[in-house]
Design a protein around this motif. Structure first.
Motif, PDB file in Angstrom:
ATOM      1  N   VAL A   5     -14.669 -52.939 -29.194  1.00  0.00           N
ATOM      2  CA  VAL A   5     -15.699 -53.926 -29.464  1.00  0.00           C
ATOM      3  C   VAL A   5     -15.814 -53.995 -30.977  1.00  0.00           C
ATOM      4  O   VAL A   5     -15.840 -52.972 -31.654  1.00  0.00           O
ATOM      5  N   ILE A   6     -15.849 -55.202 -31.504  1.00  0.00           N
ATOM      6  CA  ILE A   6     -16.095 -55.422 -32.923  1.00  0.00           C
ATOM      7  C   ILE A   6     -17.327 -56.304 -33.030  1.00  0.00           C
ATOM      8  O   ILE A   6     -17.397 -57.373 -32.411  1.00  0.00           O
ATOM      9  N   SER A   7     -18.303 -55.840 -33.798  1.00  0.00           N
ATOM     10  CA  SER A   7     -19.505 -56.623 -34.025  1.00  0.00           C
ATOM     11  C   SER A   7     -19.780 -56.640 -35.525  1.00  0.00           C
ATOM     12  O   SER A   7     -19.425 -55.700 -36.235  1.00  0.00           O
ATOM     13  N   TYR A   8     -20.426 -57.700 -36.002  1.00  0.00           N
ATOM     14  CA  TYR A   8     -20.594 -57.861 -37.436  1.00  0.00           C
ATOM     15  C   TYR A   8     -21.852 -58.646 -37.766  1.00  0.00           C
ATOM     16  O   TYR A   8     -22.372 -59.416 -36.951  1.00  0.00           O
ATOM     17  N   ASP A   9     -22.350 -58.431 -38.981  1.00  0.00           N
ATOM     18  CA  ASP A   9     -23.395 -59.237 -39.596  1.00  0.00           C
ATOM     19  C   ASP A   9     -22.858 -59.669 -40.948  1.00  0.00           C
ATOM     20  O   ASP A   9     -22.560 -58.820 -41.791  1.00  0.00           O
ATOM     21  N   LEU A  10     -22.704 -60.961 -41.143  1.00  0.00           N
ATOM     22  CA  LEU A  10     -22.290 -61.475 -42.440  1.00  0.00           C
ATOM     23  C   LEU A  10     -23.559 -61.881 -43.182  1.00  0.00           C
ATOM     24  O   LEU A  10     -24.339 -62.688 -42.686  1.00  0.00           O
ATOM     25  N   ILE A  11     -23.775 -61.296 -44.361  1.00  0.00           N
ATOM     26  CA  ILE A  11     -25.081 -61.362 -45.014  1.00  0.00           C
ATOM     27  C   ILE A  11     -25.269 -62.597 -45.902  1.00  0.00           C
ATOM     28  O   ILE A  11     -26.068 -63.453 -45.591  1.00  0.00           O
ATOM     29  N   LYS A  12     -24.548 -62.705 -47.000  1.00  0.00           N
ATOM     30  CA  LYS A  12     -24.835 -63.782 -47.957  1.00  0.00           C
ATOM     31  C   LYS A  12     -23.928 -64.985 -47.797  1.00  0.00           C
ATOM     32  O   LYS A  12     -24.378 -66.077 -47.500  1.00  0.00           O
ATOM     33  N   ASP A  56     -17.250 -59.505 -46.728  1.00  0.00           N
ATOM     34  CA  ASP A  56     -17.719 -59.203 -48.078  1.00  0.00           C
ATOM     35  C   ASP A  56     -18.301 -57.791 -48.139  1.00  0.00           C
ATOM     36  O   ASP A  56     -18.601 -57.180 -47.103  1.00  0.00           O
ATOM     37  N   ASP A  57     -18.523 -57.310 -49.358  1.00  0.00           N
ATOM     38  CA  ASP A  57     -19.023 -55.952 -49.571  1.00  0.00           C
ATOM     39  C   ASP A  57     -20.406 -55.713 -48.974  1.00  0.00           C
ATOM     40  O   ASP A  57     -20.739 -54.586 -48.620  1.00  0.00           O
ATOM     41  N   ASP A  58     -21.226 -56.752 -48.861  1.00  0.00           N
ATOM     42  CA  ASP A  58     -22.579 -56.576 -48.333  1.00  0.00           C
ATOM     43  C   ASP A  58     -22.664 -56.818 -46.820  1.00  0.00           C
ATOM     44  O   ASP A  58     -23.716 -56.652 -46.223  1.00  0.00           O
ATOM     45  N   ASP A  59     -21.564 -57.189 -46.187  1.00  0.00           N
ATOM     46  CA  ASP A  59     -21.557 -57.447 -44.745  1.00  0.00           C
ATOM     47  C   ASP A  59     -21.508 -56.142 -43.952  1.00  0.00           C
ATOM     48  O   ASP A  59     -21.122 -55.099 -44.471  1.00  0.00           O
TER      49      ASP A  59
END
Length: 87
Positions: A5-12, A56-59
């Protein structure tokens, strides 16, 4: 092969397309908006390290290996077929 499972939050920047294209290229299945199933010949750490190049680095990114068939309600189109073919 291992199931992940791959989950993510992309921030900016929220450059989803780059990440989605790579998940699609590797035959990942989008089961929920930020939740993919994928079958790879890798470890969870290798998968994480690979996909770090597409965010990105903040994700945020999480990779979890699983071995039992996932159970769900109302996943996105194609999820049932992907599970039948990969689990």
């Amino acid at each position: 092969m291992a199931l992940f499972v791959i989950s993510y939050d992309l921030i900016k920047r929220k450059d989803y397309q780059t990440l989605w294209d790579e998940l699609d290229r590797l035959n990942g299945q989008k089961a929920l908006n930020s939740f993919y199933l994928i079958n790879l010949n890798s470890t969870a750490a290798q998968v994480r390290d690979h996909f770090k190049d597409f965010i990105d680095d903040d994700d945020r990114l999480i990779v979890v290996e699983f071995s039992k068939e996932p159970k769900f309600t109302k996943a996105l189109k194609g999820t049932t077929k992907w599970i039948e073919e990969n689990v």
